[in-house]
Write an enzyme that holds these catalytic residues in place. Sequence first.
Site, short mmCIF file in Angstrom:
data_model
loop_
_atom_site.label_atom_id
_atom_site.label_comp_id
_atom_site.label_asym_id
_atom_site.label_seq_id
_atom_site.Cartn_x
_atom_site.Cartn_y
_atom_site.Cartn_z
N ASP A 1 0.83 -1.19 0.00
CA ASP A 1 0.00 0.00 0.00
C ASP A 1 0.88 1.26 0.00
O ASP A 1 1.68 1.45 0.91
CB ASP A 1 -0.91 -0.04 1.24
N THR B 1 -6.76 3.49 -2.53
CA THR B 1 -6.65 2.07 -2.22
C THR B 1 -7.72 1.15 -2.84
O THR B 1 -7.38 0.14 -3.45
CB THR B 1 -6.65 1.89 -0.68
N ASP C 1 -0.85 -0.16 -4.77
CA ASP C 1 -2.19 0.30 -5.16
C ASP C 1 -2.20 1.78 -5.59
O ASP C 1 -3.21 2.27 -6.07
CB ASP C 1 -3.20 0.05 -4.02
N HIS C 2 -1.07 2.48 -5.40
CA HIS C 2 -0.87 3.89 -5.79
C HIS C 2 0.45 4.32 -5.20
O HIS C 2 1.01 3.60 -4.37
CB HIS C 2 -2.00 4.79 -5.25
ZN ZN Z 1 -3.65 2.47 -0.56
ZN ZN Z 2 -3.45 6.02 1.58
#
Ligand code: ZN
Ligand code: ZN
Length: 548
Positions: A41, A82, A355-356
Amino acid sequence: MLHKFKSLIQLIFIAFILILSPVSGFSQSGKPKAVIGIVVDQMRQEYLYRFADKFGDSGFKRLIAEGYMLKNAHYNYLPTVTGPGHASVYTGTTPSYHGIISNEWYDRGESRMVNCVEDKKQTAVGTQTGKGSASPWRLKTTTITDELKAATQEQARVIGISLKDRGAILPSGHLSDGAYWYDGTTGNFISSSYYKPGLPVWVDQFNQFKLADKYLNKDWRTLLPIESYHESGPDDSPYEGKLNGKDKPVFPYILSELRKTNNQYDLIVSTPYGNDLLTDFAKAAIDAENIGKDNITDFLAISFSSTDIIGHAMGPNSIEIEDTYLRLDKNIQDLLQFLDKKIGAGQYLLFLTADHGVGENPKALIQNNLPGGYFNTGDVLKGLKLHLEKFYPGMDLIESFSNEQVFLKSETFSEDPKTASIQVALTSEVIAQYLRSVNGISEVYTRQELSVKGSSANAIHDLLARGVHAGRSGDIFFTLAPGWSTVGGTGVTHGSGYSYDTHVPVIFFGTGVRHGASSAYHQITDIAPTISTLLEIKFPSACTGQPV
Ligand code: ZN
Ligand code: ZN
Ligand code: ZN
């Protein structure tokens, strides 16, 4: 003599069996025994370079040395957050198709903000707090995990785990055998009635070990001497957030003290021990769920969340985040060694992505003469309402101003659909014109303008169009200028269509993967069809990516 002859026959027989056996590294069908999907994440691609000197040889570096790395892989829509991130990795398509347009969004039917995985039809399993009323019901397309289930008549085992509910639920899909996430109130892994009426025995047993307590009795000190963290800024930085009970954002973090002032079990997600705990849980899941035990490919989706929680509070330039990645490197090493032992090196397929990415703190940018700024959403809404008052005195036109979108209040417009559409178009233009004049806003589009086909794959217009779902999104959309964010104080955030938020690692490793790397542009939606191709199964239902 006879005895010797017998052993010779035995020897020939054994040799014959060996020749017939599958080549080592492949299961009988040449397919991996398991797929391990790892999402980190908020991980930027640049962390793989910046922290490289301090990584060991058996974690991230082993994945790169033996696997295939995409050096120029990007999210191809916005918002880069997310829920949409996990959904897009696993569905091979963008929010315009899979419908997960944000973590939370304004739902016109329910007249409130809804969460991407909340599901009132379900009840929590393993907790009384209600955090388990969740399912993937808002995900509108199939995932690679769904397709693996379908291709094996549901014989494949599919499990999703994370500290966050959405990080476990969206990847493991609609047909999942179980999704488990962390409950900060109890320190346990929990689930939802969508999957099973109760927790499996192995999850109950894992929870009984109370490992969260074990970790929270430790202190968080840097893994290496703090003077050696040259890749990061000073520990005591004005741009870093402080945990409750700390005067300064500095090491050491005495967790036994801090847990008293930071919601007890919730604290672990703000430390690297959250990732340690998830690694322990992943190993327990592989054992108990027999992941990779037979020749039917199984799937374990893991999402490490502490990187995001620490990242938000401290930022990408902090010693805290560097230390978190040095420790995650050890988690990856640990997991790979475990998989080698349990499933066999080369007999599983693994991919790692994020996710980013994440942006910088706006104040830090400004003080360093870099472009950026703070965007005050509340002030902009106030200004917009005053502006509308001039054109439409006394009328209540805005239903929601959220996620950089304006939702118009449909009741305010004519009941005749033809008249209403003209009124909506006019009002949208008035709002768009105002927003275009606001400092910090770079681009504004009405629904009409967004539907016009764009020119280039990564132009903001196209990223935005792919992030909008016809049935769920608003009427007017805007994006902030590069470096601008809604963070007014310490910390950082993500969500934009700029490279700091879109550029993430993508590494494939294991069965069927050649060693190499590519600097060619790839979109995040290419991961799912690549896995489908390696597994020789159907692509997810609305897949728009291309196999690498
Ligand atoms: Zn995230
Ligand atoms: Zn975040
Ligand atoms: Zn610090």
